[in-house]
Design an enzyme around this catalytic site. Structure first.
Site, PDB file in Angstrom:
ATOM      1  N   HIS A 272      40.614  47.667  34.665  1.00 16.14           N
ATOM      2  CA  HIS A 272      41.156  46.346  34.358  1.00 16.14           C
ATOM      3  C   HIS A 272      42.001  45.810  35.500  1.00 16.14           C
ATOM      4  CE1 HIS A 272      40.777  47.587  29.884  1.00 16.14           C
ATOM      5  NE2 HIS A 272      39.644  47.586  30.529  1.00 16.14           N
TER       6      HIS A 272
ATOM      7  N   CYS B 141      23.934  35.179  36.090  1.00 18.66           N
ATOM      8  CA  CYS B 141      25.371  35.293  36.312  1.00 18.66           C
ATOM      9  C   CYS B 141      25.816  36.708  36.693  1.00 18.66           C
ATOM     10  CB  CYS B 141      26.148  34.815  35.083  1.00 18.66           C
ATOM     11  SG  CYS B 141      25.832  35.790  33.612  1.00 18.66           S
TER      12      CYS B 141
END
Ligand code: PEP
Ligand code: MG
Length: 755
Positions: A367, A680
């Site tokens: 993260h 994407c």
């Protein structure tokens, strides 16, 4: 201590006096070796300092030939002294000459000494030198003597680290504590930075090593350990989870160590040699680090962090340290060095001064890496012992592109990097000049370039890059960086901000894609054998519709009076899409009934990331408003190769015929149904990837903000028809070497395209 004059405590006290005397560095060292030799009834005491070139130089001696000082230089794999340095542990021999590693240096006159005790001079687990005592007679130095010498070495470590000895060194042969270090880790971001080290968790600075009153120090230690244990109990009871995602099992491990008799005993022993309680913690921890850093077992190395943490906590107890780093007082060009860090902690730093991040834990999918990328700072992860290699203020280079880290770089290295940074900046300026040019190939094919985003820090990138919108807004990022579940009102506020920032350009909101490697620290985590194939994304959303419903509601309300595009991740069956779309429709009905202003238009689409959808394309395209191909996941599932596993990362080439066949099929079917299709995944963020995708018919991409410039620069010079023909001809050939990468590279070169 047997045979010693006055014992280690007296020695330490005398050492303190010597450290305070206003004498030159050499005189101080000379006095220290005399003191140690006398105190330990040794005929010889010598200090060897590890130099930047990796050799060991004799810096001071009592007993050996003084003429040899600064002349005797050994390789670090030479002799017993070298062995102490490389093993970073004491060697205690009653007959040194019988040891296979013994090497004799005639200039020192050491042939007459039989017994040998050498201890490493350690700091934060790194070897800075070697301290040796020798005796003519055969004797085995007692455990207490080894302890005492290690304690003394600690004082020397501080002297070396302070830079005091540098004045004694020849240029290029300075003490290694300041030497340039090159390490590599995982490249996390596409950026490079030069700056100065700021430790995320500052080391506790010990100024007082030597105890005035040993009993008092023992009491201080005892109280601190008790307080530490009580604190851990409390944290466990209250279920408090510290910043950085410390979990319960980590705290349990701390508590176990805090009650470990062996650890407490070692600390007490160190105090009994005459150290202050905090210096004793430092000593024991430095030994533990040195030992554990040489462990190859990853489990044991992992435990080192727990021990480190515990030692830090104990030192903070002892010194009443305020642990929080001064995040708002960051120096210019700060490079944060951390062992581990949560995404929220990184966002806390002053962004204007933050240039880079080096982290011991944290791979490309962590993260904190996601946030570092969003912030556009240079970041390298998975750097073992990074915090042990640096001191605050050290010059440092972080190459987030290659994963290289240069600590205390040489002037040459620095100059080379300054040049690289300058070149990159120049290129950025060129990209900037393309910002307002229409994104159209040389032969007139318009290509839509949008960006991927997920955090508020991403939003300025729309204007900066001139992108056509946000092709993928990863809503899970808000959930991942938060300390707790974001409330619906917080989600609503973010989505509204995003739409405002886009200023009418399209934004595709993807519903929560959590599970798999995207874990939320505050959400119950189910152990799964194959999390990538597990209960994640839309599966979780459909099984727990409350979560999905509140998110969809927040999106619908944020877009009132505007256009909204919602997309679902990891759809594997058309029926899942139907179910999710049904949920959106029910929410629309609910809002309408309650008098809310609805979006002007709602488009509902899906990601194409699971190969099963390839065999339901027509049914899917009849239902969906748009498609977005997630090549990161689609390729991992097509090749059955984990996208985060470096071992299999280069095994299959995405620019190969089987992949291109799939992509061509998707575009053909989407065109036949008159539905828009975007890609994407990261593949489109590389100019060569975008080139291949244009060749099989893609005309819309959502890319990393930093990729807009390079991809646009490529396509402005591209004759799309030409590359279409080339790739079609390659795909028509019998499938031999399936990769078309070389052919595309050659094409780009011939056409003057920059890849
Ligand atoms: C993908 O899988 O290609 C994608 C864009 O989604 P994510 O990387 O968020 O899994
Ligand atoms: Mg995906």
């Amino acid at each position: 201590m047997r045979g010693a004059l006055g014992g280690p405590r007296v020695l330490l006290r005398r050492l303190r006096e010597v450290m305070a005397e206003p004498v030159s560095a050499q005189e101080r060292l000379d006095k220290i070796v005399v003191l140690i030799a006398a105190n330990m009834v040794a005929e010889v005491c010598s200090v060897y300092v590890l130099r930047v070139d990796g050799t060991l130089e004799l810096y001071a001696t009592e007993g050996l030939n003084r003429q040899a000082v600064h002349l005797t230089v050994m390789r670090s794999d030479e002799g017993l002294v070298g062995l102490v340095a490389t093993e970073a542990s004491p060697i205690n021999l009653s007959d040194a000459q019988a040891h296979p590693a013994f090497s004799y240096r005639p200039e020192t006159g050491e042939e007459i000494y039989r017994s040998f005790l050498g201890v490493p001079i350690l700091r934060a687990g790194n070897t800075l030198g070697v301290l040796v005592v020798q005796n003519r007679a055969r004797r085995t130095y007692s455990e207490e003597e080894v302890e005492a010498l290690q304690t003394t070495a600690m004082v020397l470590a501080e002297m070396i680290a302070s830079g005091e000895l540098t004045s004694l060194a020849q240029p290029g042969a300075e003490p290694a504590v300041r030497r340039p270090v090159h390490v590599s880790g995982a490249a996390l971001t596409d950026a490079i930075a030069l700056g100065h080290v700021v430790l995320h968790e500052p080391r506790v600075v010990i100024t007082n090593f030597i105890a005035d009153d040993v009993q008092k120090e023992l009491r201080r230690l005892g109280v601190a350990i008790e307080t530490l244990r009580a604190e851990l109990d409390l944290m466990l009871e209250s279920g408090e989870v510290a910043e950085g995602g410390e979990h319960r099992d980590v705290l349990e491990a701390y508590r176990m160590f805090a009650h470990d008799r062996g650890w407490v005993h070692k600390l007490e022993e160190a105090v009994l040699t005459g150290l202050t309680a905090e210096a004793a913690v430092e000593r024991v921890q430095s030994d533990t680090r040195a030992r554990m850093l040489r462990q190859t077992d990853p489990y044991l190395r992992e435990r080192l962090h727990d021990f480190d943490d515990l030692a830090h906590r104990l030192q903070r107890q002892l010194l009443g340290y305020d642990h929080a780093p001064a995040r708002d007082k960051l120096p210019e060009h700060a490079i944060i060095v951390a062992r581990s860090m949560g995404p929220a902690a990184l966002l806390d730093y002053d962004r204007n001064r933050l240039r880079g991040l080096i982290i011991e834990e944290g791979g490309p999918n962590s993260h904190v890496a996601i946030v570092a990328r969003a912030l556009g700072i240079a970041a390298v992860g998975e750097v073992p012992n990074a915090t042990g290699l640096v001191d605050p203020g050290d010059g440092i280079i972080v190459d987030g592109v290659t994963g290289d880290v240069h600590v205390r770089p040489t002037p040459d290295m620095e100059a080379a990097y300054v040049e690289r940074v300058r070149l990159r900046a120049r290129r950025q300026l060129q990209y900037l000049s393309l910002r307002d040019r229409p994104s159209v190939t040389k032969d007139g094919q318009p290509i839509t370039l949008m960006i991927n985003a997920g955090l508020p820090v991403d939003l300025p990138h729309i204007a900066e890059t001139g992108a056509a919108g946000i092709g993928l807004f990863r809503t899970e990022l808000q959930f991942m960086v938060a300390a707790q579940f974001p409330r619906t009102s917080e989600q609503l506020a973010l989505y509204r901000n995003v739409l405002d920032a886009a200023g009418g350009k399209p934004v595709v909101f993807r519903t929560l894609d959590i599970g798999g490697d995207k874990v939320l620290p505050y959400m119950r985590n189910y152990e799964e054998e194959n999390p990538a194939l597990g209960w994640r994304a839309i599966r979780l959303g459909l099984d727990r519709p409350g979560l999905l419903r509140s998110q969809v509601r927040a999106m619908l309300r944020a877009a009132s009076g505007r256009e909204l595009r919602i997309m679902f991740p990891m759809v594997a069956m058309v029926s899942e899409f139907d179910e999710a779309k049904g949920l959106v429709e029910r929410e629309l009905t609910h809002l309408r009934r309650h008098g809310h202003r609805l979006p002007e238009r709602v488009e509902v689409g899906t990601m194409l990331e699971v190969p099963s959808l390839l065999f339901q394309l027509d049914e899917l395209l009849e239902r969906t408003d748009f498609l977005s191909v997630g090549s990161n996941d689609l390729l991992q599932f097509m090749f059955a190769a984990d996208r985060g596993n470096a071992r299999v990362a280069n095994r299959f080439d995405p620019l190969s015929v089987p992949v291109l066949r799939v992509f061509r099929l998707i575009v053909e079917r989407a065109n036949a149904h008159g539905k828009s299709v975007t890609l994407c995944g990261e593949l489109a963020s590389k100019p060569i990837g975008a080139l291949a995708l244009i060749a099989v018919g893609f005309r819309a991409f959502s890319v990393l903000p930093s990729a807009v410039g390079p991809v646009k620069a490529m396509l402005l010079d591209l004759d799309a028809g030409k590359v279409e023909r080339l790739v079609a001809s390659l795909m028509a050939l019998p499938l031999g070497s399936a990769s078309v990468r070389d052919k595309l590279t050659a094409f780009a070169e011939a056409e003057g395209l920059t890849l």
